[in-house]
Design a protein around this motif. Structure first.
Motif, PDB file in Angstrom:
ATOM      1  N   THR A   1      44.248  48.503  39.860  1.00 34.94           N
ATOM      2  CA  THR A   1      45.019  49.422  39.031  1.00 34.94           C
ATOM      3  C   THR A   1      44.169  49.960  37.886  1.00 34.94           C
ATOM      4  O   THR A   1      44.205  51.155  37.566  1.00 34.94           O
ATOM      5  CB  THR A   1      46.266  48.709  38.472  1.00 34.94           C
ATOM      6  OG1 THR A   1      47.041  48.200  39.555  1.00 34.94           O
ATOM      7  CG2 THR A   1      47.114  49.668  37.649  1.00 34.94           C
TER       8      THR A   1
ATOM      9  N   VAL B   1      50.995  49.210  40.367  1.00 36.56           N
ATOM     10  CA  VAL B   1      50.182  48.190  41.008  1.00 36.56           C
ATOM     11  C   VAL B   1      50.467  48.105  42.502  1.00 36.56           C
ATOM     12  O   VAL B   1      49.556  47.987  43.330  1.00 36.56           O
ATOM     13  CB  VAL B   1      50.430  46.815  40.339  1.00 36.56           C
ATOM     14  CG1 VAL B   1      49.668  45.719  41.065  1.00 36.56           C
ATOM     15  CG2 VAL B   1      50.025  46.861  38.871  1.00 36.56           C
TER      16      VAL B   1
ATOM     17  N   ARG C   1      43.220  50.982  44.115  1.00 34.73           N
ATOM     18  CA  ARG C   1      44.341  50.081  44.372  1.00 34.73           C
ATOM     19  C   ARG C   1      44.407  49.638  45.834  1.00 34.73           C
ATOM     20  O   ARG C   1      44.725  48.481  46.119  1.00 34.73           O
ATOM     21  CB  ARG C   1      45.649  50.767  43.972  1.00 34.73           C
ATOM     22  CG  ARG C   1      45.919  50.716  42.463  1.00 34.73           C
ATOM     23  CD  ARG C   1      47.057  51.640  42.072  1.00 34.73           C
ATOM     24  NE  ARG C   1      46.644  53.045  42.157  1.00 34.73           N
ATOM     25  CZ  ARG C   1      47.468  54.074  42.046  1.00 34.73           C
ATOM     26  NH1 ARG C   1      48.765  53.851  41.880  1.00 34.73           N
ATOM     27  NH2 ARG C   1      47.018  55.305  42.107  1.00 34.73           N
TER      28      ARG C   1
END
Length: 408
Positions: free
Chosen positions: A60, A192, A327
């Motif tokens: 993230t 996230v 991510r």
């Protein structure tokens, strides 16, 4: 590939050299504190636990903040941690657990930002070449040069390998400082779970992740007590243990350099690597009683691992949208590296109850079973009709991703 790529490549190779030194020195340091397989396996457990806990936050951060600055911060933190470990190397093994955990946590950031930085510094059609060179240089530094040097430095003076490791991280940071990368538009507050959700909806990457996770679980099982395997079964000294780890690099270097050509020429390259890796582990478990015999099987295994890594890294870099790459890469890391603490625990327990060869046999059985189940999907993704189609980036967002050549 321009100046930024070569600076990134050089910094990666130098920091990998430090990692290779650490790879040999840390278990040797643990073996001076205890000969209990469970306690020695605890070092691997705490060192790999951060891959389970910190991967998603690191990804993230990579998608939100400047990747170069994040990499610099991580390198300087690793430098400082190595200096602390060198200064207090004779402390209790619990201290060793704590340092392994902190160093492992810091390692998450370079892995998370590495994918966006490669994509930002290398043209799309050169990704296989860049990944191949990166794998080859890391194999030389991490496995061929680093471990023997770590074993030699440890034999000279226990804190020496950790001081040298600190120096490698400082040198890598100075190289990265000279990089000049343009700022990319980044989401203000990236979620996230988006990377994990995207990964689970992409069939090709999902299959690759399962196979990689199983492989890493099995490797962690065998590596957890590898120092005892080398000392007791192979009769190796501290310096010999470093040489033992170096044998893994020979195949990795060749695999990294030849992967681009092999993947373009041979349709079933990826599927063959899936089959060969557990067969080589079986050879180590059943036939290896000296360093030369181990080397034969280890070279083939590491060659296959490098080719697999180049193929899957290029697939990921092409398939994933840039604003999600940090991510998604970290979501893969969470799964593929997060299993390592489980593998380390299992390896220590199995070795303690059934002997030092037992983790190898368990690894062979598990990896073979997953490989057999995944073989057909992998052939579909990396050969045949998959060569001429575009993969959907996600059910919600299509990305034109052509798999180049025959075995991507």
């Amino acid at each position: 590939m321009g100046r930024n790529w070569y600076l990134l490549w050089s910094g990666s190779a130098i920091s990998a050299l430090g990692d290779g030194i650490f790879l040999a020195a840390l278990p040797l340091l643990a073996a001076t504190l205890t000969q209990d397989p469970k306690l020695i396996a605890g070092v691997s457990f705490f060192g790999s636990l951060p891959w389970l806990l910190a991967s998603l936050p690191a990804g993230t951060a990579a998608d939100r903040y400047d990747s170069r600055r994040l990499l610099l911060a991580a390198l300087w933190i690793q430098c400082a941690l190595m200096a602390v470990l060198a200064a207090f190397h004779s402390a209790h093994i619990a201290f060793l657990y704590g340092m392994a955990f902190l160093i492992g946590t810091a390692e998450n950031v370079p892995r998370a930002v590495g994918q966006p930085l490669i994509k930002a510094t290398v043209e799309n059609h050169l990704l296989e070449r860049a990944n191949g060179r990166l794998f080859a240089s890391q194999a030389v530094a991490l496995q061929f040069v680093g471990p023997p040097l770590g074993g030699l430095l440890f034999a000279i003076a226990v804190p020496a390998p950790f001081w040298v490791n600190a120096l490698t991280f400082a040198t890598a940071a100075l190289l990265v400082t000279r990089m000049r990368t343009s700022r990319q538009p980044r989401p203000a507050k990236p979620k996230v779970v988006e990377g994990l959700r995207w990964l689970m909806k992409h069939k090709a990457l999902r299959t690759v992740t399962v196979v990689s996770a199983t492989t890493n679980l099995c490797i962690a099982m065998t590596m957890a007590t590898l120092v005892l395997f080398a000392q007791q079964r192979l009769g190796l000294t501290n310096a010999g243990f470093g040489a033992f780890l170096a044998t893994l690099a020979c195949g990795g270097v060749a695999g990294g350099l030849l992967a681009e050509r092999m993947l373009a020429r041979y349709r079933h390259t990826v599927a063959v690597t899936v089959v060969l890796i557990p067969l080589m582990w079986l050879g180590i478990a059943t036939l290896a009683r000296d360093l030369p015999t181990v080397a034969v099987f280890a070279v083939v295994s590491s060659f296959c691992t490098a080719v697999w890594g180049v193929a899957t890294a290029a697939l990921r870099q092409r398939a994933v949208p840039t604003n999600l790459l940090g991510r998604v890469s970290s979501a893969q890391t969470l799964i593929t590296w997060g299993v390592q603490p489980v593998g380390a625990l299992l390896g220590g327990l199995v070795a303690d109850h059934f002997g030092l060869l037992a983790p190898w046999f368990v690894a062979v059985g598990l990896r073979t079973a997953v490989g057999v189940v995944s073989l057909k999907p992998l052939r579909d993704h990396f050969t045949g009709a998959a060569l001429n189609v575009h993969l959907a980036a996600s059910p919600e967002q299509d990305a034109a991703v052509t798999l180049p050549e025959e075995s991507r």
